[in-house]
Motif scaffolding. Structure first.
Motif, short mmCIF file in Angstrom:
data_model
loop_
_atom_site.label_atom_id
_atom_site.label_comp_id
_atom_site.label_asym_id
_atom_site.label_seq_id
_atom_site.Cartn_x
_atom_site.Cartn_y
_atom_site.Cartn_z
N ALA A 68 -26.52 16.76 10.10
CA ALA A 68 -25.52 16.35 11.09
C ALA A 68 -25.81 14.96 11.64
CB ALA A 68 -25.47 17.37 12.23
N LEU A 69 -27.08 14.56 11.65
CA LEU A 69 -27.46 13.21 12.09
C LEU A 69 -27.23 12.17 11.00
CD1 LEU A 69 -30.77 13.98 14.03
CD2 LEU A 69 -28.61 13.21 15.02
N GLY A 70 -26.84 12.63 9.82
CA GLY A 70 -26.55 11.70 8.73
C GLY A 70 -27.67 11.50 7.74
N LEU A 71 -28.73 12.29 7.82
CA LEU A 71 -29.82 12.16 6.88
C LEU A 71 -29.46 12.80 5.55
CD1 LEU A 71 -32.93 13.05 9.11
CD2 LEU A 71 -31.98 10.79 8.62
N SER A 72 -29.91 12.21 4.46
CA SER A 72 -29.72 12.84 3.16
C SER A 72 -30.80 13.89 2.96
CB SER A 72 -29.80 11.79 2.04
OG SER A 72 -31.04 11.10 2.10
N ARG A 73 -30.50 14.86 2.12
CA ARG A 73 -31.44 15.95 1.87
C ARG A 73 -32.73 15.40 1.27
NH1 ARG A 73 -31.39 21.27 3.71
NH2 ARG A 73 -32.76 22.50 2.39
N GLN A 74 -33.86 15.83 1.80
CA GLN A 74 -35.14 15.37 1.31
C GLN A 74 -35.63 16.25 0.16
OE1 GLN A 74 -36.91 12.55 2.81
NE2 GLN A 74 -34.80 12.34 3.50
N SER A 75 -36.21 15.64 -0.84
CA SER A 75 -36.85 16.44 -1.88
C SER A 75 -38.17 16.96 -1.33
CB SER A 75 -37.10 15.59 -3.12
OG SER A 75 -37.92 14.50 -2.82
N GLY A 76 -38.56 18.11 -1.82
CA GLY A 76 -39.80 18.68 -1.32
C GLY A 76 -39.73 20.19 -1.27
N ASP A 77 -40.54 20.77 -0.45
CA ASP A 77 -40.70 22.22 -0.38
C ASP A 77 -39.61 22.83 0.50
OD1 ASP A 77 -41.60 24.79 -0.50
OD2 ASP A 77 -43.28 24.49 0.88
N GLY A 78 -38.50 23.25 -0.11
CA GLY A 78 -37.43 23.91 0.62
C GLY A 78 -36.88 23.02 1.71
N ALA A 79 -36.65 23.63 2.88
CA ALA A 79 -36.09 22.90 4.01
C ALA A 79 -37.15 22.12 4.78
CB ALA A 79 -35.39 23.88 4.96
N ASP A 80 -38.43 22.34 4.47
CA ASP A 80 -39.48 21.76 5.30
C ASP A 80 -39.45 20.24 5.30
OD1 ASP A 80 -40.28 24.25 5.99
OD2 ASP A 80 -42.15 24.25 4.84
N ALA A 81 -39.27 19.63 4.12
CA ALA A 81 -39.28 18.17 4.06
C ALA A 81 -38.13 17.59 4.86
CB ALA A 81 -39.20 17.71 2.60
N SER A 82 -36.95 18.20 4.75
CA SER A 82 -35.80 17.72 5.52
C SER A 82 -36.01 17.94 7.02
CB SER A 82 -34.52 18.43 5.05
OG SER A 82 -34.19 18.06 3.73
N ALA A 83 -36.63 19.05 7.38
CA ALA A 83 -36.89 19.33 8.79
C ALA A 83 -37.85 18.29 9.38
CB ALA A 83 -37.45 20.74 8.96
N HIS A 84 -38.90 17.96 8.65
CA HIS A 84 -39.83 16.93 9.13
C HIS A 84 -39.13 15.58 9.27
CE1 HIS A 84 -43.71 19.00 9.29
NE2 HIS A 84 -43.36 19.66 8.21
N THR A 132 -36.02 15.16 9.92
CA THR A 132 -35.15 15.28 11.10
C THR A 132 -35.92 14.98 12.37
OG1 THR A 132 -33.80 16.95 9.99
CG2 THR A 132 -33.67 16.86 12.40
N ILE A 133 -37.11 15.53 12.50
CA ILE A 133 -37.91 15.30 13.70
C ILE A 133 -38.27 13.81 13.82
CG2 ILE A 133 -40.10 15.84 14.84
CD1 ILE A 133 -39.90 18.63 13.43
N ARG A 134 -38.57 13.19 12.69
CA ARG A 134 -38.86 11.74 12.73
C ARG A 134 -37.63 10.96 13.17
NH1 ARG A 134 -41.62 13.10 7.89
NH2 ARG A 134 -39.91 12.31 6.61
N GLU A 135 -36.45 11.36 12.73
CA GLU A 135 -35.23 10.66 13.11
C GLU A 135 -34.92 10.85 14.60
OE1 GLU A 135 -31.58 8.59 13.32
OE2 GLU A 135 -33.39 8.40 12.10
#
Length: 293
Positions: free
Chosen positions: A205-221, A223-226
């Protein structure tokens, strides 16, 4: 007002309220909550009742045009925290008695809709409104974002970032929005084991593209950085030490925060006192990794 502290203690309908917000942040024009600063208790105290919901909310972004950048940032950061905490709030199940037992009844498909709308609007426009207060489109997006976030958390509830802010604000005499926003990345990190998928959706929702990595964890991390980047860009302190919390009040802050049950029970990952102390210490030190222990 102390007669009405807590939940469901307002005995009946109030006179009709027409709410006209002049900041874009709290969303209180559409929520069942009033927050009182009680000098006898040191902390702010909530009054939560469906009877407090306004009859009419008139939300005109032109009324926020003269808000200075600092107030725009503090209020908008509060709104984004509302939306993210509502979207990651615990689900309460389908007990039909929930609305009679709790003002905040947990996340649902409807609150998720409002929360994601708020996150999209605030993610795209809060920094713009902060940097250029005359940007009418950004002001409109931020006000709509605050309203949508109020619609989300007025039902789903907020959680640990808000609980910690109450004692932190009492000690530091800093604005509510500063405290909740300072805490939010640390609370999101603490909640990763229970809400990684939801946090990854916040990132989308913040506009980040999906991160490659271990499931949702990489994208979640990511997100927190953003969220941390956005808050830093609008002047939110990176930790509780910078906010002014004395180190010798860390344990007291944790104890007080844990006692705010109406908020703590909404958090997707449970707390005990040791966990809350670790969270507050991590947020004081600026050590995100320490929240995940």
């Amino acid at each position: 007002p102390q007669d009405y502290y807590g939940e469901f203690n307002v005995p009946g309908p109030t006179l009709p309220v027409i709410a006209v917000p002049t900041t874009a942040g709290t969303g209180s024009e559409v929520t069942p909550v009033a927050v009182i600063s009680d000098p006898d208790r040191t902390l702010k105290v909530g009054i939560s009742s469906p009877h407090l919901i306004a009859a009419v909310a008139l939300c005109d972004p032109d009324l926020t045009a003269t808000c200075p950048p600092s107030l725009t940032a503090i209020a908008g950061a509060d709104a984004l925290t509302h939306a993210i905490e509502a979207f990651t709030a615990a689900r309460r199940g389908d007990d039909p008695r929930l609305p009679q037992q709790h003002v905040f009844v947990g996340k649902s498909a409807l609150t998720d809709h409002f929360a994601l709308l708020a996150i999209r609007l605030l993610g795209s426009s809060l920094e713009k409104a902060y940097r250029d207060g005359s940007d009418g489109n950004a002001r409109a997006d931020v006000m709509m974002g605050a309203l949508a976030a109020g619609c989300a958390f007025g039902t789903a509830g907020t959680a640990a970032a808000h609980a910690v802010q109450y004692p932190v604000g009492a000690v530091t005499h800093t604005a509510h929005g500063l405290g909740v926003a300072t805490m939010l990345p640390y609370v999101m990190s603490y909640n990763l084991p229970a809400a990684a998928a939801e946090i990854a959706e916040v990132g989308a929702a913040l506009g980040l593209s999906r991160q490659s990595g271990d499931g949702a964890d990489a994208s979640a991390h990511a997100t927190i950085r953003e969220v941390s980047r956005l808050f830093a860009a609008i002047g939110i302190p990176p930790n509780l030490a910078n906010l002014g919390l004395p180190e010798d009040r860390i344990d007291w802050t944790a104890e007080q925060a844990l006692g705010i049950d109406r908020l703590i029970k909404n958090n997707p990952r449970p707390f005990d006192l040791a966990a809350m102390r670790r969270l507050v210490r991590a947020a004081y030190d600026g050590d995100m990794s320490a929240t995940m222990m």
